[in-house]
Design an enzyme around this catalytic site. Structure first.
Site, short mmCIF file in Angstrom:
data_model
loop_
_atom_site.label_atom_id
_atom_site.label_comp_id
_atom_site.label_asym_id
_atom_site.label_seq_id
_atom_site.Cartn_x
_atom_site.Cartn_y
_atom_site.Cartn_z
N HIS A 1 -41.59 0.96 -10.36
CA HIS A 1 -40.61 0.67 -9.30
C HIS A 1 -40.85 1.55 -8.09
O HIS A 1 -41.25 2.70 -8.21
CB HIS A 1 -39.18 0.85 -9.81
N HIS B 1 -39.04 3.30 -4.75
CA HIS B 1 -37.74 3.74 -4.23
C HIS B 1 -37.75 3.56 -2.71
O HIS B 1 -38.73 3.91 -2.06
CB HIS B 1 -37.53 5.24 -4.47
P1 5GP Z 1 -38.11 7.39 -11.54
O1 5GP Z 1 -37.84 8.84 -11.74
O2 5GP Z 1 -38.53 6.71 -12.83
O3 5GP Z 1 -39.05 7.13 -10.40
O4 5GP Z 1 -36.75 6.77 -11.09
C1 5GP Z 1 -35.88 6.10 -11.94
C2 5GP Z 1 -34.65 5.80 -11.12
O5 5GP Z 1 -33.91 4.81 -11.79
C3 5GP Z 1 -33.75 7.01 -10.94
O6 5GP Z 1 -33.56 7.24 -9.54
C4 5GP Z 1 -32.47 6.62 -11.66
O7 5GP Z 1 -31.32 7.08 -10.99
C5 5GP Z 1 -32.55 5.11 -11.68
N1 5GP Z 1 -31.93 4.47 -12.83
C6 5GP Z 1 -32.05 4.83 -14.14
N2 5GP Z 1 -31.39 3.97 -14.93
C7 5GP Z 1 -30.84 3.03 -14.11
C8 5GP Z 1 -30.02 1.88 -14.37
O8 5GP Z 1 -29.70 1.52 -15.48
N3 5GP Z 1 -29.64 1.18 -13.26
C9 5GP Z 1 -29.99 1.55 -11.99
N4 5GP Z 1 -29.55 0.79 -10.99
N5 5GP Z 1 -30.76 2.61 -11.73
C10 5GP Z 1 -31.18 3.36 -12.77
#
Ligand code: 5GP
Ligand code: ZN
Length: 199
Positions: free
Chosen positions: A152, A154
């Site tokens: 994903h 951001h």
């Molecule tokens: P990563 O650290 O993997 O790049 O970011 C994961 C992101 O997903 C984090 O910013 C976290 O807050 C978000 N996140 C985790 N679980 C969920 C969820 O169930 N729903 C949503 N909308 N965001 C999530």
């Protein structure tokens, strides 16, 4: 991206919180179907065909409409929704509807499909949050800070005095050394030329 909780505990907490809310508070996944995504609008490689849907994956369940989200945009290949732990109001995630653990496993065209929606979504979330600047960021792999293993991007709006550092991380940089640069350039080029994986 909580500093204190694990992704699993965050997810459990989110689900608990959402379940406790009134039905009007639960975000509708208006454009997602209650079943796993099926057709593949984009052609995909043999490697990626194995990874369409992971039942244990938080984001696959959001795509499938089994878990709620605050969806802001979706099309055939991509869905965008608000991050539950926003680094700034409007912090949005852009994910492929098909499951890929991280960016390195995605077909280039699907990564492009994700990036393709970023300017449009960013414009609208800047308008909604009255901001003019934003960061686009992607963590690939645990050491890079990835917590949810469904690739994903951001999109994070920025405003003066927000709590984020000017650059995403505090980088400790060193000048590029020419010998290492030459060796690395040659090795990378060679690997790209030899790779049979599709772009
Ligand atoms: P990563 O650290 O993997 O790049 O970011 C994961 C992101 O997903 C984090 O910013 C976290 O807050 C978000 N996140 C985790 N679980 C969920 C969820 O169930 N729903 C949503 N909308 N965001 C999530
Ligand atoms: Zn997934």
């Amino acid at each position: 991206m909580s500093n204190t909780n694990t992704p699993a505990s965050i997810a459990a907490e989110v689900r608990d919180n959402l379940n406790l809310r009134s039905s009007t508070d639960i975000p509708p996944n208006t454009t997602t179907s209650p079943t796993a995504p099926s057709a593949a609008p984009l052609s995909s490689s043999a490697v990626t065909d194995l990874h369409d849907f992971d039942h244990k994956c938080l984001f696959c369940n959001i795509v499938a409409g089994k878990s709620p989200c605050y969806e802001v945009y979706s099309n055939e290949d991509v869905i965008c929704f608000l991050d539950i732990y926003p680094l700034h109001p409007g912090h949005t995630l852009v994910i492929p509807k098909k499951h890929y653990k991280d960016l390195s496993l995605m077909p280039g065209e699907l990564a492009a499909a994700c990036m393709n929606v970023v300017p449009k979504v960013a414009r609208s979330l800047m308008a909604a949050t009255k901001t003019k600047d934003f960061n686009v960021m992607l963590n690939s792999g645990k050491l890079a800070g990835q917590e949810v293993f469904h690739a994903h991007f951001h999109i994070i709006p920025r405003s003066k005095g927000d709590s984020l550092s000017k650059t995403w991380c505090t980088w400790s940089t060193q000048p590029l050394k020419s010998e290492l640069a030459k060796t690395l350039t040659a090795a990378i080029k060679q690997d790209i030329n030899q790779s049979t994986a599709p772009l």
